[in-house]
Every structure is written in structure tokens, then in C-alpha cells.
Scaffold this motif. Structure first.
Motif, PDB file in Angstrom:
ATOM      1  N   ILE A  48       0.857  -1.183   0.000  1.00  0.00           N
ATOM      2  CA  ILE A  48       0.000   0.000   0.000  1.00  0.00           C
ATOM      3  C   ILE A  48       0.897   1.238   0.000  1.00  0.00           C
ATOM      4  O   ILE A  48       1.726   1.412   0.891  1.00  0.00           O
ATOM      5  N   SER A  49       0.741   2.071  -1.019  1.00  0.00           N
ATOM      6  CA  SER A  49       1.548   3.291  -1.087  1.00  0.00           C
ATOM      7  C   SER A  49       0.805   4.369  -1.866  1.00  0.00           C
ATOM      8  O   SER A  49       0.482   4.192  -3.037  1.00  0.00           O
ATOM      9  N   GLN A  50       0.562   5.484  -1.216  1.00  0.00           N
ATOM     10  CA  GLN A  50      -0.092   6.605  -1.885  1.00  0.00           C
ATOM     11  C   GLN A  50       0.750   7.078  -3.056  1.00  0.00           C
ATOM     12  O   GLN A  50       0.275   7.211  -4.165  1.00  0.00           O
ATOM     13  N   SER A  51       2.038   7.323  -2.795  1.00  0.00           N
ATOM     14  CA  SER A  51       2.917   7.908  -3.820  1.00  0.00           C
ATOM     15  C   SER A  51       3.366   6.878  -4.851  1.00  0.00           C
ATOM     16  O   SER A  51       3.669   7.222  -5.989  1.00  0.00           O
ATOM     17  N   GLY A  52       3.463   5.620  -4.416  1.00  0.00           N
ATOM     18  CA  GLY A  52       4.009   4.593  -5.302  1.00  0.00           C
ATOM     19  C   GLY A  52       5.514   4.658  -5.438  1.00  0.00           C
ATOM     20  O   GLY A  52       6.096   3.963  -6.280  1.00  0.00           O
ATOM     21  N   GLU A  53       6.172   5.473  -4.613  1.00  0.00           N
ATOM     22  CA  GLU A  53       7.624   5.653  -4.746  1.00  0.00           C
ATOM     23  C   GLU A  53       8.385   5.400  -3.449  1.00  0.00           C
ATOM     24  O   GLU A  53       9.602   5.597  -3.415  1.00  0.00           O
ATOM     25  N   THR A  54       7.715   5.029  -2.387  1.00  0.00           N
ATOM     26  CA  THR A  54       8.402   4.848  -1.106  1.00  0.00           C
ATOM     27  C   THR A  54       9.460   3.754  -1.222  1.00  0.00           C
ATOM     28  O   THR A  54       9.154   2.609  -1.575  1.00  0.00           O
ATOM     29  N   ALA A  55      10.710   4.123  -0.919  1.00  0.00           N
ATOM     30  CA  ALA A  55      11.838   3.221  -1.185  1.00  0.00           C
ATOM     31  C   ALA A  55      11.728   1.909  -0.416  1.00  0.00           C
ATOM     32  O   ALA A  55      11.950   0.835  -0.978  1.00  0.00           O
ATOM     33  N   CYS A  80      -2.450   1.866  -4.843  1.00  0.00           N
ATOM     34  CA  CYS A  80      -1.652   3.065  -5.099  1.00  0.00           C
ATOM     35  C   CYS A  80      -2.516   4.194  -5.641  1.00  0.00           C
ATOM     36  O   CYS A  80      -3.510   3.959  -6.315  1.00  0.00           O
ATOM     37  N   ASN A  81      -2.102   5.429  -5.352  1.00  0.00           N
ATOM     38  CA  ASN A  81      -2.860   6.584  -5.820  1.00  0.00           C
ATOM     39  C   ASN A  81      -2.207   7.277  -7.012  1.00  0.00           C
ATOM     40  O   ASN A  81      -2.752   8.230  -7.539  1.00  0.00           O
ATOM     41  N   THR A  82      -1.018   6.822  -7.414  1.00  0.00           N
ATOM     42  CA  THR A  82      -0.279   7.550  -8.436  1.00  0.00           C
ATOM     43  C   THR A  82      -0.072   6.670  -9.668  1.00  0.00           C
ATOM     44  O   THR A  82       0.727   5.736  -9.644  1.00  0.00           O
ATOM     45  N   ASN A  83      -0.805   7.026 -10.710  1.00  0.00           N
ATOM     46  CA  ASN A  83      -0.740   6.273 -11.956  1.00  0.00           C
ATOM     47  C   ASN A  83       0.667   6.185 -12.504  1.00  0.00           C
ATOM     48  O   ASN A  83       1.360   7.192 -12.590  1.00  0.00           O
ATOM     49  N   GLY A  84       1.079   4.985 -12.875  1.00  0.00           N
ATOM     50  CA  GLY A  84       2.363   4.824 -13.536  1.00  0.00           C
ATOM     51  C   GLY A  84       3.572   4.986 -12.629  1.00  0.00           C
ATOM     52  O   GLY A  84       4.700   5.039 -13.117  1.00  0.00           O
ATOM     53  N   SER A  85       3.380   5.057 -11.325  1.00  0.00           N
ATOM     54  CA  SER A  85       4.537   5.182 -10.433  1.00  0.00           C
ATOM     55  C   SER A  85       5.246   3.828 -10.317  1.00  0.00           C
ATOM     56  O   SER A  85       4.776   2.813 -10.834  1.00  0.00           O
ATOM     57  N   GLY A 112      -0.227  -6.811 -10.105  1.00  0.00           N
ATOM     58  CA  GLY A 112      -1.543  -6.227 -10.291  1.00  0.00           C
ATOM     59  C   GLY A 112      -1.632  -4.953  -9.476  1.00  0.00           C
ATOM     60  O   GLY A 112      -0.744  -4.673  -8.658  1.00  0.00           O
ATOM     61  N   VAL A 113      -2.681  -4.166  -9.704  1.00  0.00           N
ATOM     62  CA  VAL A 113      -2.805  -2.907  -8.963  1.00  0.00           C
ATOM     63  C   VAL A 113      -4.274  -2.547  -8.781  1.00  0.00           C
ATOM     64  O   VAL A 113      -5.108  -2.833  -9.650  1.00  0.00           O
ATOM     65  N   ILE A 114      -4.584  -2.006  -7.637  1.00  0.00           N
ATOM     66  CA  ILE A 114      -5.873  -1.350  -7.445  1.00  0.00           C
ATOM     67  C   ILE A 114      -5.546   0.122  -7.250  1.00  0.00           C
ATOM     68  O   ILE A 114      -4.878   0.500  -6.275  1.00  0.00           O
ATOM     69  N   TYR A 115      -5.944   0.946  -8.204  1.00  0.00           N
ATOM     70  CA  TYR A 115      -5.701   2.378  -8.060  1.00  0.00           C
ATOM     71  C   TYR A 115      -6.784   3.008  -7.202  1.00  0.00           C
ATOM     72  O   TYR A 115      -7.971   2.726  -7.375  1.00  0.00           O
ATOM     73  N   THR A 116      -6.341   3.868  -6.287  1.00  0.00           N
ATOM     74  CA  THR A 116      -7.293   4.700  -5.561  1.00  0.00           C
ATOM     75  C   THR A 116      -7.478   5.965  -6.393  1.00  0.00           C
ATOM     76  O   THR A 116      -6.603   6.323  -7.186  1.00  0.00           O
ATOM     77  N   HIS A 117      -8.613   6.631  -6.208  1.00  0.00           N
ATOM     78  CA  HIS A 117      -8.885   7.801  -7.026  1.00  0.00           C
ATOM     79  C   HIS A 117      -9.079   9.023  -6.148  1.00  0.00           C
ATOM     80  O   HIS A 117     -10.085   9.718  -6.217  1.00  0.00           O
ATOM     81  N   ALA A 118      -8.052   9.266  -5.315  1.00  0.00           N
ATOM     82  CA  ALA A 118      -8.110  10.420  -4.411  1.00  0.00           C
ATOM     83  C   ALA A 118      -7.824  11.712  -5.166  1.00  0.00           C
ATOM     84  O   ALA A 118      -8.167  12.794  -4.711  1.00  0.00           O
ATOM     85  N   LEU A 172      -8.065   7.522   3.335  1.00  0.00           N
ATOM     86  CA  LEU A 172      -9.464   7.063   3.236  1.00  0.00           C
ATOM     87  C   LEU A 172      -9.696   6.226   1.975  1.00  0.00           C
ATOM     88  O   LEU A 172     -10.410   5.220   2.017  1.00  0.00           O
ATOM     89  N   THR A 173      -9.073   6.642   0.880  1.00  0.00           N
ATOM     90  CA  THR A 173      -9.294   5.879  -0.349  1.00  0.00           C
ATOM     91  C   THR A 173      -8.517   4.562  -0.320  1.00  0.00           C
ATOM     92  O   THR A 173      -8.936   3.584  -0.936  1.00  0.00           O
ATOM     93  N   GLN A 174      -7.416   4.533   0.415  1.00  0.00           N
ATOM     94  CA  GLN A 174      -6.716   3.244   0.599  1.00  0.00           C
ATOM     95  C   GLN A 174      -7.628   2.272   1.344  1.00  0.00           C
ATOM     96  O   GLN A 174      -7.672   1.077   1.019  1.00  0.00           O
TER      97      GLN A 174
END
Ligand code: F6R
Length: 368
Positions: free
Chosen positions: A103-110, A130-135, A143-149, A162-164
Motif C-alpha cells: 500500500i503506497s499513496q505515492s508509489g515511490e516509497t523506497a 496506489c494513488n499515483t498512476n504509472g509510479s 496487479g494494482v488497485i488504483y485509488t482515485h483520491a 481514506l481511499t486506501q
């Protein structure tokens, strides 16, 4: 653009009903089944899953803790939740039938990225929320479930969290559907309840002034405690994190049942304790929470209780009350966290801090 709000964070808190609604959009087929388009893992692959490990950091980790309650309840798949920074270093048991959920909002957490790389080397399946497309994290997942925050600009995560939660509930229900651990009727009933959540969150936001007034009364405090049980426990942790991050206050969240094992020694006269009271009528959860609240109050705590509408059993022990809409216990985090976000934002503002750019913090942590 802040749309007239003082901070992006406050704007994003108020965007939550819309963010939730967007994250729920298009998830049902015409015949009423749940669908997750970017899931990419086949039903056969998912049916084989016998263990799940959720990996995340910070607020996303607390979303993972809530997810564990929902996934285990609806699917009976055992779930571990692990801090991304700890995961690789303990030689975790991973097999081809383990589903790792990052689970990562940014999709970039190391740390989270390194953790999923480790899991894939061990041939486990990896799903990103994840909330960031293509991160990077979704790109490197099966696979991915995108949140749409929508873009989250405030460093402190609010609508991202909340969207996570919504994505986690949808994942849990989807697995229940695929595995057949729940009947279709029950699944669509929960989706109906989820679809009512944007309205419930709006109800909480409509009473923001009450929370602001309470926050103003506590601007001078040096420490705040948060108590919860069951799905309310991770909410307590998240409420404390928000205060630490933006108000630089000492804040801690506890599982109410742990009080007598140590933390109750912290209670002193006038210490504010925010208590998340579970909905009534489920096991003994609610009554046990009330006795925890009684205990801290008897020792001088100032109790601020978040309790559902109509729950009067708590009134004698509450120095202040924040009312929550009537929702099932597993979904209560969605409404209970909102007053805690508002509380932290208001205190930080009153203390004169830069709420959107707290000291020492970055929006995405790309170093380990
Ligand atoms: C808290 C906060 C951080 C992040 C954490 C993980 O408000 O923003 O604790 O939740 O750094 O970030 P993501 O979700 O981008 O991996």
C-alpha cells in the motif's frame, strides 16, 4: 489551488466524500458482481492464495492494519501486516501462494519498493494499492488497485488514507467473491454500505466547527493520547501520527485493552484522551471500551469520545463528545478518522505551523 482553504491539507480533508465516491465508481458489473479492472491477477491465481502479507509505511501501514480485520473476517485468509522497513530484514516466509499487498499513496516509497522486489524474487504475487498512476510500485507489481483520491499535496496523508481503506475493503470483498467465502448477497450488501460512506463522511465534515472548538480548547496541551479497539485501534494510531507530524505534539495511540499493561501510568490530571468507541451490539467490544474510558477518567484524564449517534451509555464518562454516523464496526475507520484529521489540522494551525510542509518531512520518501 487551495480553493479558499488555508491549507491543502484542509482542502483535501473536505474532498474526502468525493474521493471516496470516485474510488468506488465502476466497481460493479451490470449483474452486480464486484470487478477490479486493473487487478490483472486471475481468479485461479487468487483462489490459490493461502496467506497475505501487507507491506506499507506510515499512514499507509495503518490502512493495512484495518485491512487485516476486513480481509480475515470476510475471506478467512490469514493476513500479516508489516512495516516495509522491517520486512526484508527478518527473512519472511514467502511462497508462490503468498499474496503480498503493497500500500503506497505515492508509489515511490523506497522501503516499500525494496520489499516488493524482495517478495517477487521469492516468486510471491504482488498487488499494489496506489494513488499515483504509472509510479514505480504499481509498475513493478503483478496487479494494482488504483485509488482515485486525486493528487495529494499536503504532506500529511488524509484523502489518500481514506481511499486506501476503500481499496482494501474492495480487495477483501473481491477475494471473498472469488474464493466463495461469502455469498453474493452479503457482498453486495457491504458494497451498498460502502456506497453510503461518502454521505456519512460528509455528515462528519458538516460538524467540523465542533471539532475545531474542541481543538482550540487543547492548543496548550503538551501531550494527547488516543484509545481504540478492533478496527478503531489503527485509527487511534493514525490520529496520533497526524498530531505528531503537523502539530509536533507528543501523541500516542493505544489499544484500549493494553492500558492496564502499562500506558495507564501515563494518565494525569487533565490529560486529553481521544477515545474511539466501537458501535454498539457486537461482542463485548463496546462495553469493554466503555470500561477502559471509565478507568482513564477515574485517574483524571479529560475524555473526548467519538461515539455513534444514539449511544448514550458513554455520556456519563465523556467530558466532550463527537458523534459519528451509525456504520458497521469494520467500516467505522472511514468516519472515525475524519475528526482526528480536523483536530490535528486545527491545533497545528493555531500553533502557527506550516501544515502543508511540516518540518523534517517529505511527501515521498525515496531513500531507505
Ligand atoms: C503520514 C504520511 C506518511 C506516509 C508514508 C508512506 O501522513 O504521509 O506516513 O503515509 O510515508 O507513504 P506512501 O503511502 O506514499 O508509501
Amino acid at each position: 489551488e487551495k480553493d479558499g482553504y488555508d491549507w491543502f491539507m484542509r482542502k483535501e480533508i473536505f474532498e474526502q466524500p468525493r474521493a471516496l465516491a470516485d474510488s468506488l465508481l465502476g466497481r460493479r458489473t451490470p449483474t452486480g458482481e464486484l470487478q477490479l479492472d486493473e487487478m490483472r491477477l486471475s481468479d485461479d491465481e487468487l483462489r490459490d492464495i493461502d496467506k497475505m502479507i501487507i507491506i506499507a509505511a506510515g499512514t499507509s501501514f495503518y490502512a493495512g492494519m484495518v485491512a487485516k480485520y476486513a480481509i480475515e473476517h470476510w475471506t478467512r485468509i490469514p493476513v500479516e501486516v508489516e512495516l516495509a522497513s522491517e520486512f526484508r530484514y527478518r527473512d519472511p516466509i514467502l511462497t508462490q501462494s503468498t499474496l503480498v499487498v503493497a500500500i503506497s499513496q505515492s508509489g515511490e516509497t523506497a522501503d516499500t519498493l525494496q520489499a516488493i522486489r524482495h517478495a517477487r524474487v521469492q516468486r510471491s504475487k504482488v498487488l499494489a494499492i496506489c494513488n499515483t498512476n504509472g509510479s514505480t510500485i504499481p509498475r513493478e507489481s503483478d496487479g494494482v488497485i488504483y485509488t482515485h483520491a486525486g493528487p495529494e499535496i499536503g504532506v500529511a496523508s488524509t484523502k489518500g488514507y481514506l481511499t486506501q481503506l476503500i481499496a482494501c475493503y474492495l480487495l477483501a470483498l473481491y477475494l471473498a467473491q472469488v474464493k466463495g467465502t461469502r455469498y453474493g448477497d452479503e457482498i453486495s450488501q457491504v458494497i451498498d454500505q460502502l456506497e453510503e460512506m461518502p454521505g456519512h463522511v460528509q455528515t462528519v465534515l458538516d460538524r467540523a466547527d465542533q471539532v475545531y472548538a474542541l481543538a482550540q480548547e487543547h492548543v496548550g496541551t503538551r501531550s494527547v493520547l488516543f484509545l481504540g479497539r478492533h478496527a478503531g485501534y489503527p485509527v487511534a494510531l493514525e490520529g496520533a501520527l497526524k498530531l505528531k507530524e503537523i502539530a509536533y505534539l507528543h501523541a500516542e495511540g493505544f489499544a484500549a485493552g493494553e492500558l492496564k499493561h502499562g500506558p495507564i501510568a501515563l494518565i494525569e490530571d487533565g490529560l486529553p484522551v481521544l477515545c474511539i468507541v466501537p458501535p454498539r451490539g457486537r461482542d463485548q467490544l463496546h462495553d469493554k471500551m466503555i470500561s477502559g474510558i471509565q478507568e482513564v477518567r477515574a485517574r483524571g484524564a479529560r475524555t473526548i469520545c467519538l461515539a455513534e449517534e444514539g449511544d448514550d451509555s458513554i455520556t456519563p464518562y465523556a467530558d466532550a463528545m463527537i458523534r459519528l454516523p451509525n456504520v458497521p464496526v469494520l467500516l467505522q475507520p472511514l468516519v472515525a478518522v475524519v475528526p482526528l484529521q480536523l483536530f490535528a489540522c486545527e491545533i497545528a494551525t493555531a500553533l502557527g505551523h506550516d501544515v502543508d510542509q511540516p518540518r523534517n518531512l517529505a511527501k515521498s520518501v525515496t531513500v531507505e
